[in-house]
Design an enzyme around this catalytic site. Sequence first.
Site, PDB file in Angstrom:
ATOM      1  N   CYS A 143       0.771  -1.205  -0.095  1.00  0.00           N
ATOM      2  CA  CYS A 143       0.061  -0.139  -0.022  1.00  0.00           C
ATOM      3  C   CYS A 143       0.764   1.325  -0.019  1.00  0.00           C
ATOM      4  CB  CYS A 143      -1.000  -0.004   1.288  1.00  0.00           C
ATOM      5  SG  CYS A 143      -2.377   1.260   0.964  1.00  0.00           S
ATOM      6  N   ARG A 176     -12.432   6.110  -2.090  1.00  0.00           N
ATOM      7  CA  ARG A 176     -11.671   4.871  -1.455  1.00  0.00           C
ATOM      8  C   ARG A 176     -12.050   3.802  -2.164  1.00  0.00           C
ATOM      9  NH1 ARG A 176      -8.074   6.943   1.918  1.00  0.00           N
ATOM     10  NH2 ARG A 176      -7.095   4.801   2.344  1.00  0.00           N
ATOM     11  N   HIS A 221      -3.681  -5.886   2.529  1.00  0.00           N
ATOM     12  CA  HIS A 221      -3.415  -5.880   3.920  1.00  0.00           C
ATOM     13  C   HIS A 221      -3.490  -7.266   4.439  1.00  0.00           C
ATOM     14  CE1 HIS A 221      -2.119  -1.510   4.267  1.00  0.00           C
ATOM     15  NE2 HIS A 221      -3.300  -1.397   3.316  1.00  0.00           N
TER      16      HIS A 221
END
Length: 255
Positions: free
Chosen positions: A105, A139, A206
């Site tokens: 990320c 997002r 993640h």
Amino acid sequence: MAKDTSTQTLRICHLYPDILNLYGDRGNTITLVQRCLWRGIDAELTTLGLGEDADFSDFDLFFLGGGQDFDQFTLLDDLGIGKPNSKASRLVEAVADDAVILAICGGYQLLGDYYIGRDGVRSDFIGAVPFYTDSAPERMIGNMVFTCDDFDTTVVGFENHSGKTHLPPDNPEVSPLGKVEVGFGNNGEDGYEGLRYHNTFCTYSHGPILPKNPAFADGLLQLALSRRYPGATLAPLDDRLEDLAHDSVLKRLRG
């Protein structure tokens, strides 16, 4: 047959563990170290925070976790973007020298050439890998599944980013890490996730990514081991529990 690894050592560098550590990304280095120890390979983990430094040529594998935009910009001075013999310049050298690197990320974005914010302002980043990221108004968040042909596996994880990463269309050395099955990936448009460049692997996943994707973890370790000890191979592990965790998540997301 795997070669004896009892006298072998892998040196892992975790950059900025106190800043780039969203969603348990520190678990990736824990996984790498433990999977070495289970095989009788010594694993030396070095953590480098703000103001801390080391000889990057000593390390076999680097890890950069995820962070928010603010966290990334906090690190630019310490990285020494554009300066000789800085952390940034030595990361460029490490990538070119085929050191194994995993970046997640925000760490992924930092390795690129530049980032364009919502205000249109361009900020130069490390420039170790030829790609760029710009900011999206919304997002991209949720669980994700993508293929990973390099390690012949399917990866499950979690993404949360507003950056849209764009790989160069005319550079055969840069390839997507995989094709998105569930989720957004690099930019929510082209259907691809992450990248591979030399032995650098980047992803938005993640979770952390490695505990529930053992084939991915071992792919990285195998590259690092064979680079340090040509011809060495990893001994197999009993990954029944890890595979159960992976497969249960995969089944739920596909279902």
